[in-house]
Design a protein around this motif. Sequence first.
Motif, mmCIF file in Angstrom:
data_model
loop_
_atom_site.group_PDB
_atom_site.id
_atom_site.type_symbol
_atom_site.label_atom_id
_atom_site.label_comp_id
_atom_site.label_asym_id
_atom_site.label_seq_id
_atom_site.Cartn_x
_atom_site.Cartn_y
_atom_site.Cartn_z
ATOM 1 N N PRO A 1 -5.974 -5.205 -0.885
ATOM 2 C CA PRO A 1 -7.333 -5.085 -1.453
ATOM 3 C C PRO A 1 -7.928 -3.682 -1.318
ATOM 4 O O PRO A 1 -8.908 -3.385 -1.982
ATOM 5 C CB PRO A 1 -8.149 -6.097 -0.630
ATOM 6 C CG PRO A 1 -7.364 -6.342 0.605
ATOM 7 C CD PRO A 1 -5.937 -6.157 0.237
ATOM 8 N N THR A 2 -7.329 -2.823 -0.510
ATOM 9 C CA THR A 2 -7.888 -1.480 -0.285
ATOM 10 C C THR A 2 -7.006 -0.371 -0.846
ATOM 11 O O THR A 2 -7.249 0.806 -0.588
ATOM 12 C CB THR A 2 -8.072 -1.239 1.221
ATOM 13 O OG1 THR A 2 -6.828 -1.496 1.890
ATOM 14 C CG2 THR A 2 -9.152 -2.153 1.785
ATOM 15 N N TYR A 3 -5.971 -0.712 -1.619
ATOM 16 C CA TYR A 3 -5.069 0.319 -2.151
ATOM 17 C C TYR A 3 -5.046 0.287 -3.678
ATOM 18 O O TYR A 3 -4.894 -0.789 -4.252
ATOM 19 C CB TYR A 3 -3.646 0.104 -1.618
ATOM 20 C CG TYR A 3 -2.677 1.132 -2.154
ATOM 21 C CD1 TYR A 3 -2.569 2.381 -1.562
ATOM 22 C CD2 TYR A 3 -1.902 0.856 -3.276
ATOM 23 C CE1 TYR A 3 -1.683 3.337 -2.069
ATOM 24 C CE2 TYR A 3 -1.022 1.802 -3.790
ATOM 25 C CZ TYR A 3 -0.915 3.037 -3.187
ATOM 26 O OH TYR A 3 -0.068 3.995 -3.685
ATOM 27 N N PRO A 4 -5.124 1.420 -4.363
ATOM 28 C CA PRO A 4 -5.305 2.764 -3.804
ATOM 29 C C PRO A 4 -6.741 3.079 -3.376
ATOM 30 O O PRO A 4 -6.996 4.132 -2.809
ATOM 31 C CB PRO A 4 -4.873 3.669 -4.944
ATOM 32 C CG PRO A 4 -5.170 2.888 -6.170
ATOM 33 C CD PRO A 4 -4.931 1.450 -5.817
ATOM 34 N N ASP A 5 -7.660 2.167 -3.660
ATOM 35 C CA ASP A 5 -9.033 2.351 -3.175
ATOM 36 C C ASP A 5 -9.654 0.978 -2.960
ATOM 37 O O ASP A 5 -9.069 -0.054 -3.313
ATOM 38 C CB ASP A 5 -9.873 3.196 -4.148
ATOM 39 C CG ASP A 5 -9.974 2.571 -5.532
ATOM 40 O OD1 ASP A 5 -10.470 1.420 -5.627
ATOM 41 O OD2 ASP A 5 -9.574 3.200 -6.522
ATOM 42 N N GLY B 1 0.843 -1.180 0.000
ATOM 43 C CA GLY B 1 0.000 0.000 0.000
ATOM 44 C C GLY B 1 0.880 1.232 0.000
ATOM 45 O O GLY B 1 1.774 1.380 -0.841
ATOM 46 N N ASP B 2 0.698 2.111 0.973
ATOM 47 C CA ASP B 2 1.501 3.330 1.104
ATOM 48 C C ASP B 2 2.810 3.109 1.848
ATOM 49 O O ASP B 2 3.667 3.978 1.880
ATOM 50 C CB ASP B 2 0.703 4.402 1.872
ATOM 51 C CG ASP B 2 -0.245 5.146 0.956
ATOM 52 O OD1 ASP B 2 0.134 5.396 -0.201
ATOM 53 O OD2 ASP B 2 -1.368 5.473 1.393
ATOM 54 N N LYS B 3 2.944 1.958 2.486
ATOM 55 C CA LYS B 3 4.062 1.735 3.395
ATOM 56 C C LYS B 3 5.256 1.115 2.673
ATOM 57 O O LYS B 3 5.138 0.083 2.011
ATOM 58 C CB LYS B 3 3.619 0.835 4.548
ATOM 59 C CG LYS B 3 4.673 0.682 5.635
ATOM 60 C CD LYS B 3 4.138 -0.193 6.774
ATOM 61 C CE LYS B 3 5.179 -0.335 7.875
ATOM 62 N NZ LYS B 3 4.712 -1.230 8.960
#
Length: 683
Positions: A368-372, A203-205
């Motif tokens: 499953p939640t990145y970027p949305d 994800g962002d990490k």
Amino acid sequence: MIPDKAPKEDVFHGSEELKKEAHIPSFEKYKELYLKSIEHPDEFWGDIAKDFFWKTKHAGRFLDYNFDVTKGEIFVKCMEGASTNICYNVLDHNVHERKLGDKVAFYWEGNEPGDELTVTYRELLQRVCQFANVLKSQGVKKGDRVSIYMPMVVELVVAMLACVRIGAVHSIVFAGFSAESLCERILDSQCSLLVTADGFYRGDKLINLKLLADEALQKCRDKGFPIHRCIMLKHLSKEEGDAPLGSQSPPAKRPCPDLQVPWNPEVDLCWHTLVRGASDECEPEWCESEDPLFILYTSGSTGKPKGVLHTLSGYMLYTALTFKLVFDYQPDDVYWCTADIGWITGHSYITYGPLANGATSVLFEGLPTYPDVSRMWEIVDKYHVTKFYTAPTAIRLLMKYGREPVQKYKRDSLKVLGTVGEPINPEAWQWYYSVVGEKRCPIVDTFWQTETGGHVLTPLPAATPMKPGSATFPFFGVVPAVLNESGEELEGASEGYLVFKQPWPGVMRTVYGNQQRFETTYFKKFPGYYVTGDGCRRDKDGYYWITGRIDDMLNVSGHLLSTAEVESALAEHEAVAEAAVVGRPHPVKGESLYCFVTLTDGVTYSRTLEAELKKQVREKIGAIATPDFIQNAPGLPKTRSGKIMRRVLRKIACDERDLGDISTLADSSVVEHLFQNRCCVGV
């Protein structure tokens, strides 16, 4: 054991269209083949073995075994005398005999949308041969153990298959585990070489994997076991001239100036430099059926991870058949399992099972939640995924966002949905079935373990009437039973310990380096049976429902964690005199970690200390084991003999006042104090 007829009420059925092309089109056909697999296993599995290449054939019984500790050492042997190579069967055999060289083996989808890769079977074979030659050049030989600590990239598959090609044993460590966990696994399996990567995004990490790998290798040196070779893949720091694997789109990886890659020229080697000069031809090492294939560590109730050992022929046949029948694999399918290869699901149902069938799979690096929160359904549409396999945790997470993110995409390619890792609650099952699958895709709710190698209780898409939340019936060759505390088999509708009466080809063979632990963990409680550690309920129709762990294990987001391992990590902090860990139900993760800590004299509990304790567990085990709640416990409920009553602690964690019999407690006032000071739980 299997009912004469499947029930007609309160069940869901696969479509008539699915039945037309299905390998097992009806419950009657399932029952017929199941009886054959139990009564004539040599004939049943012999037919499956004909689809594979054998350098030499087996002689004698297909399966030989002893499950009874009172009759001698526990063992399972499959196809003794046969020799083969799994890498040859999943690559060379597909490319040369089955003419699938130009077929896509993997669509790789990176963490960042637009970062993608397509790899054919021929390209994969060439890259595996190259890396196999690299391993040989570094002195790796048959029987040596190789540790692999990598993100979800195609090179992870290349590395594991390269080991298999030369007869080496891979030990893959999930890239979310800490340096301490990696060190522990390297030491236990005495690995001769480590394969890793510079880093990856989750994800962002940004995760600096090489830094963690170096910490692990230093810990190994400190404990007297130096590793002299570490091969690092440049995943985020790839430079011009580093040949891509397969057909790659323009890179969409975000720049990562913060990634400082440590480098030790005396130990470290660059993947790209090594493969550049390596031949893409490598003869396979022909191995005996019961030669080791891989070691995969799973949490143990003692706190020390167990090295589950799987061997060649039986595992290959079992993963190939379970993949083919449980997902009803057809040659034009695009299959996607969202697991990480660092877990058994990724071994069996991203690598070996799909490749043994010549399947095309999606390999996903991201979240499953990145970027949305629509990412999974975007990927389903992008690659026209037909068979989709994920965890109940992911389904429950996405349920929170409602239907709209799902319905932004068509998903009309989907034919079969699957779940893995933990029992799926009926509410999540219904949402998955109705919203994601639009009531046209059967759900295969699969129960199995690292130890079982593949599915052992599962529906078959066109054949099994499904009950939401039930793993339904046994797979071929599997004979379950329900036992009471005395070890007596229960008949009909009942609840108790889930055990298995005989082996199937893919079951584990031992705990690496510790046969005694293998026998004690799985066979001593009820001689004559393999004990799963799970409880189950069998209903009036013969359906099996998994009720959860019955040992000191927790199932957090589909991953087994040992309470003893977490307790040990907490107790290593100088401020902690004693720790006890229990599970508390969680709406997304299934279970959360609720920890009680008794502090040493003179130490005051504070938010700073709580943060230190959580950090300590993360560093010792990994982020997945981070405690959700830590409660200061000046005293713990103990029996007069000093045993902690975790049953009572579970009640406190859940704020349930009905404690049952607590007459054996040494000091019952401790319990009321803990109730009054329990963590404020908002879930």
